[in-house]
Design a protein around this motif. Structure first.
Motif, PDB file in Angstrom:
ATOM      1  N   PHE A   1       0.830  -1.200   0.000  1.00 34.16           N
ATOM      2  CA  PHE A   1       0.000   0.000   0.000  1.00 34.16           C
ATOM      3  C   PHE A   1       0.869   1.257   0.000  1.00 34.16           C
ATOM      4  O   PHE A   1       0.587   2.226  -0.727  1.00 34.16           O
ATOM      5  CB  PHE A   1      -0.939  -0.004   1.211  1.00 34.16           C
ATOM      6  CG  PHE A   1      -2.275   0.603   0.936  1.00 34.16           C
ATOM      7  CD1 PHE A   1      -3.365  -0.189   0.614  1.00 34.16           C
ATOM      8  CD2 PHE A   1      -2.453   1.978   0.971  1.00 34.16           C
ATOM      9  CE1 PHE A   1      -4.602   0.376   0.345  1.00 34.16           C
ATOM     10  CE2 PHE A   1      -3.683   2.556   0.707  1.00 34.16           C
ATOM     11  CZ  PHE A   1      -4.768   1.742   0.388  1.00 34.16           C
TER      12      PHE A   1
ATOM     13  N   ARG B   1      -2.632  -1.198  -5.026  1.00 36.09           N
ATOM     14  CA  ARG B   1      -3.952  -1.255  -4.384  1.00 36.09           C
ATOM     15  C   ARG B   1      -4.570  -2.658  -4.453  1.00 36.09           C
ATOM     16  O   ARG B   1      -5.633  -2.875  -3.879  1.00 36.09           O
ATOM     17  CB  ARG B   1      -4.910  -0.242  -5.038  1.00 36.09           C
ATOM     18  CG  ARG B   1      -4.542   1.227  -4.706  1.00 36.09           C
ATOM     19  CD  ARG B   1      -4.613   1.504  -3.228  1.00 36.09           C
ATOM     20  NE  ARG B   1      -4.251   2.860  -2.850  1.00 36.09           N
ATOM     21  CZ  ARG B   1      -3.030   3.235  -2.452  1.00 36.09           C
ATOM     22  NH1 ARG B   1      -2.049   2.335  -2.382  1.00 36.09           N
ATOM     23  NH2 ARG B   1      -2.784   4.475  -2.116  1.00 36.09           N
TER      24      ARG B   1
ATOM     25  N   GLN C   1      -8.490  -6.739  -2.892  1.00 36.90           N
ATOM     26  CA  GLN C   1      -8.093  -5.389  -2.535  1.00 36.90           C
ATOM     27  C   GLN C   1      -7.128  -5.376  -1.349  1.00 36.90           C
ATOM     28  O   GLN C   1      -7.378  -5.986  -0.313  1.00 36.90           O
ATOM     29  CB  GLN C   1      -9.325  -4.551  -2.176  1.00 36.90           C
ATOM     30  CG  GLN C   1     -10.381  -4.490  -3.271  1.00 36.90           C
ATOM     31  CD  GLN C   1     -11.469  -5.535  -3.110  1.00 36.90           C
ATOM     32  OE1 GLN C   1     -11.241  -6.587  -2.501  1.00 36.90           O
ATOM     33  NE2 GLN C   1     -12.642  -5.266  -3.640  1.00 36.90           N
TER      34      GLN C   1
ATOM     35  N   GLU D   1      -6.784  -2.911   0.508  1.00 37.63           N
ATOM     36  CA  GLU D   1      -7.524  -2.242   1.585  1.00 37.63           C
ATOM     37  C   GLU D   1      -8.218  -3.269   2.482  1.00 37.63           C
ATOM     38  O   GLU D   1      -8.251  -3.116   3.707  1.00 37.63           O
ATOM     39  CB  GLU D   1      -8.555  -1.274   1.012  1.00 37.63           C
ATOM     40  CG  GLU D   1      -9.326  -0.528   2.096  1.00 37.63           C
ATOM     41  CD  GLU D   1     -10.419   0.353   1.533  1.00 37.63           C
ATOM     42  OE1 GLU D   1     -10.387   1.562   1.800  1.00 37.63           O
ATOM     43  OE2 GLU D   1     -11.304  -0.169   0.829  1.00 37.63           O
ATOM     44  N   ARG D   2      -8.761  -4.331   1.872  1.00 34.49           N
ATOM     45  CA  ARG D   2      -9.412  -5.365   2.676  1.00 34.49           C
ATOM     46  C   ARG D   2      -8.409  -6.054   3.589  1.00 34.49           C
ATOM     47  O   ARG D   2      -8.672  -6.284   4.768  1.00 34.49           O
ATOM     48  CB  ARG D   2     -10.073  -6.403   1.754  1.00 34.49           C
ATOM     49  CG  ARG D   2     -10.800  -7.514   2.499  1.00 34.49           C
ATOM     50  CD  ARG D   2     -11.198  -8.659   1.560  1.00 34.49           C
ATOM     51  NE  ARG D   2     -10.071  -9.472   1.172  1.00 34.49           N
ATOM     52  CZ  ARG D   2      -9.575 -10.474   1.906  1.00 34.49           C
ATOM     53  NH1 ARG D   2     -10.107 -10.764   3.076  1.00 34.49           N
ATOM     54  NH2 ARG D   2      -8.541 -11.173   1.474  1.00 34.49           N
TER      55      ARG D   2
ATOM     56  N   CYS E   1      -5.534  -4.867   4.562  1.00 34.72           N
ATOM     57  CA  CYS E   1      -5.006  -3.881   5.508  1.00 34.72           C
ATOM     58  C   CYS E   1      -5.932  -3.648   6.700  1.00 34.72           C
ATOM     59  O   CYS E   1      -5.492  -3.203   7.759  1.00 34.72           O
ATOM     60  CB  CYS E   1      -4.807  -2.531   4.815  1.00 34.72           C
ATOM     61  SG  CYS E   1      -3.378  -2.426   3.726  1.00 34.72           S
ATOM     62  N   SER E   2      -7.212  -3.927   6.533  1.00 30.35           N
ATOM     63  CA  SER E   2      -8.200  -3.521   7.537  1.00 30.35           C
ATOM     64  C   SER E   2      -7.950  -4.177   8.884  1.00 30.35           C
ATOM     65  O   SER E   2      -7.445  -5.297   8.976  1.00 30.35           O
ATOM     66  CB  SER E   2      -9.613  -3.849   7.051  1.00 30.35           C
ATOM     67  OG  SER E   2      -9.795  -5.251   6.966  1.00 30.35           O
TER      68      SER E   2
ATOM     69  N   TYR F   1       2.258   3.366   7.311  1.00 31.96           N
ATOM     70  CA  TYR F   1       0.940   3.293   6.663  1.00 31.96           C
ATOM     71  C   TYR F   1      -0.103   4.067   7.464  1.00 31.96           C
ATOM     72  O   TYR F   1      -0.990   4.726   6.890  1.00 31.96           O
ATOM     73  CB  TYR F   1       0.544   1.833   6.521  1.00 31.96           C
ATOM     74  CG  TYR F   1      -0.931   1.564   6.323  1.00 31.96           C
ATOM     75  CD1 TYR F   1      -1.507   1.583   5.058  1.00 31.96           C
ATOM     76  CD2 TYR F   1      -1.760   1.276   7.421  1.00 31.96           C
ATOM     77  CE1 TYR F   1      -2.861   1.326   4.881  1.00 31.96           C
ATOM     78  CE2 TYR F   1      -3.103   1.016   7.249  1.00 31.96           C
ATOM     79  CZ  TYR F   1      -3.652   1.054   5.985  1.00 31.96           C
ATOM     80  OH  TYR F   1      -5.000   0.798   5.821  1.00 31.96           O
TER      81      TYR F   1
ATOM     82  N   TYR G   1      -5.270   8.207   1.872  1.00 31.36           N
ATOM     83  CA  TYR G   1      -6.222   7.106   1.943  1.00 31.36           C
ATOM     84  C   TYR G   1      -6.758   7.002   3.371  1.00 31.36           C
ATOM     85  O   TYR G   1      -6.174   7.528   4.318  1.00 31.36           O
ATOM     86  CB  TYR G   1      -5.560   5.781   1.537  1.00 31.36           C
ATOM     87  CG  TYR G   1      -4.245   5.519   2.233  1.00 31.36           C
ATOM     88  CD1 TYR G   1      -4.204   4.943   3.507  1.00 31.36           C
ATOM     89  CD2 TYR G   1      -3.031   5.870   1.627  1.00 31.36           C
ATOM     90  CE1 TYR G   1      -2.994   4.712   4.156  1.00 31.36           C
ATOM     91  CE2 TYR G   1      -1.824   5.644   2.270  1.00 31.36           C
ATOM     92  CZ  TYR G   1      -1.813   5.077   3.535  1.00 31.36           C
ATOM     93  OH  TYR G   1      -0.626   4.862   4.182  1.00 31.36           O
TER      94      TYR G   1
END
Length: 491
Positions: free
Chosen positions: A311, A316, A370, A372-373, A375-376, A413, A424
């Motif tokens: 990231f 992404r 993703q 982002e998923r 990373c959550s 991050y 982000y």
């Protein structure tokens, strides 16, 4: 065409559909927390068994305890709870299949009594869960159940009008006990170590606060099998829905997409029976521990190893990150040098083949998973997926550079801006708290690593790890991700 029972027979031939009579289904499972993973995993296994003409009395009634669950319920209700599962792979044709094993969904906020009635129904013999790591009300610092949470305090004060997972489970078991109905099995399908043991510990702690005698009854009569679950299931996007419509003519309000790979290893501890899932690929064993450690440390730990670095680099998607040879070499080094020496033998598993499969799965372009998923919820994931590995590395005096780089990448991050200057959001319930920890360079290491509910007591006391963390954080800030990886891989 709009997906529902009336249009099933009109679907294109290449779309698989239930071969069983939907009207003959009888519910035997309540599943709390209907999301993408449940629909691509437990519901898909159950549907496969039903397609063999079996388990028609094990249909699934979904249940939602959060306001956000209404969106899922409404989307599914409009299509008779049918949904499309789309398997995506680079090297094979896409498999498209309509799932019919889920045939209702109850919302707690709409009618808590209806959900309690369902939990008390003798036909319900399993209550399964996907409520995420944070849904078990465990204090990350102490490892104990947290009774101070507002929803827990409410449910202890109002036991007949629950709001929380444990309030509903306990109230349902109270009704069954009073009626002489056998208890149900509580089966976690969440991705956390010894998920059954965690569920048992939390439910007994809640029940003991309500009624010690009830807690003793639950301890003696309810079973909580541990499970290892695995299938990469990215968030469903608008593009996924449009592709399904354009390629197959199906208008599905909320399809689910996933990789072809699927695995479920489950302890055979069911107090009131279970579907014969072994006929469709589920592996039943006595002790899930070696499978669980393999998956959590290799798959989930490796996901964290690449996700924050990727990231920051500006990627992404997971597959996009894995197109960069630096990341492939780094992740394979993490697997081979840091994780594998810690794993016990896993019956029936070739670890080298498993690791190769992981690299292939992470590299799957078609699934477009993703970052982002992945990373959550880093504040919850680190303690479960990475810290145990780091602690062993510290204990054994092994190199700490890769592990420290992973944590340093998360720290950077959290500042919310990548190397390209793109800002982000941080998808973490504790985002504000975590971002405050890294807002100032002065004292950052002590503040961040000193949070015991994330990193435990050992890491902040390791001078070697702190030195490696600070060295890698400085390198990321001054040299960037790629040059930092180049230097590490050259060592």
């Amino acid at each position: 065409m709009k997906l529902d029972r009336h249009t099933l027979s009109d679907l294109p031939p290449r779309v698989a559909r239930p071969t069983y009579d939907l009207s003959q289904l009888r519910q035997g499972i309540v599943h709390i927390g209907v999301g993408g993973f449940h629909r691509a995993h437990q519901a898909a296994y159950t549907d496969a068994l039903m397609n063999r003409g079996e388990a028609l009395d094990w249909a699934i009634c979904g249940a939602g305890l959060r306001q956000e669950d209404r969106t899922m319920r409404d989307a599914l209700a409009e299509q008779n709870y049918l949904f499309t599962l789309v398997e995506l792979a680079d090297t094979a044709d896409t498999e498209v299949r309509v799932i019919g094993a889920l045939n209702d969904m109850l919302l707690a906020e709409e009618s808590p009594q209806a959900l309690l009635d369902k939990l008390a129904d003798p036909a319900i013999r399993i209550v399964s869960l996907t409520v995420t790591e944070g849904g078990y009300c465990i204090d990350e610092g102490t490892g104990e159940f947290n009774p101070a949470l507002p929803q827990i305090r409410h449910d202890l004060a109002h036991p007949d009008a629950p709001q929380s997972l444990f309030g509903f489970l306990t109230a349902g078991l109270v009704r069954r006990r009073a009626a002489g109905t056998p208890p149900f099995t509580v089966m976690s399908c969440d991705n956390l170590p010894h998920n059954g043991d965690v569920t048992r510990k939390a439910l007994l702690a809640f029940a003991r606060l309500r009624d010690p005698e009830l807690a003793d009854w639950i301890a003696g009569h309810v079973t909580f099998p541990n499970a290892m679950v695995d299938r990469i299931t990215p968030m469903t996007s608008t593009r996924h829905r449009l592709d399904l419509h354009d390629r197959h003519g199906i208008d599905d309000a909320w399809p689910v997409v996933c990789e072809p790979f699927v695995q479920w290893v489950l302890e055979d501890k069911f107090v009131s029976g279970r579907p014969a899932w072994e006929k469709v690929g589920v592996q039943f064993i006595d002790d899930v521990t070696p499978y669980e450690e393999m998956k959590i440390k290799l798959l989930n730990g490796s996901h964290l190893a690449l996700t924050y670095l990727g990231f920051l680099r500006g990627y992404r998607y997971v597959h996009e990150t894995m197109q960069d040879p630096l990341f492939v070499h780094f992740v394979r080094g993490w697997m081979d040098k840091d994780v594998t020496p810690q794993l016990a033998p896993v019956p029936g598993i070739d670890l080298d083949a498993y690791k190769r499969t992981l690299i292939e799965r992470f590299s799957n372009r078609a699934i477009a998973d993703q970052l982002e998923r992945v990373c959550s919820d880093g504040s919850s994931k680190f303690s479960k997926f990475s810290v145990p590995t780091i602690n062993r590395l510290i204990d054994e005096g092994r190199p700490l550079e890769r592990a420290a780089l992973v944590v340093a990448a998360w720290a950077l991050y959290l500042r919310g801006i990548d190397e390209r200057g793109e800002r982000y959001r941080i998808p973490d319930p504790n985002a504000e708290f975590c971002q405050a920890l890294v807002a100032d360079d002065e004292g950052l290491s002590a503040r961040l690593l000193g949070v015991e509910q994330i990193f435990g007591p050992k890491i902040p006391r390791s001078a070697a790890f702190i030195d490696a963390f600070e060295r890698n954080l400085h390198s990321l800030k001054t040299l960037g991700v790629s040059r930092t990886l180049e230097r590490l891989l050259a060592q």
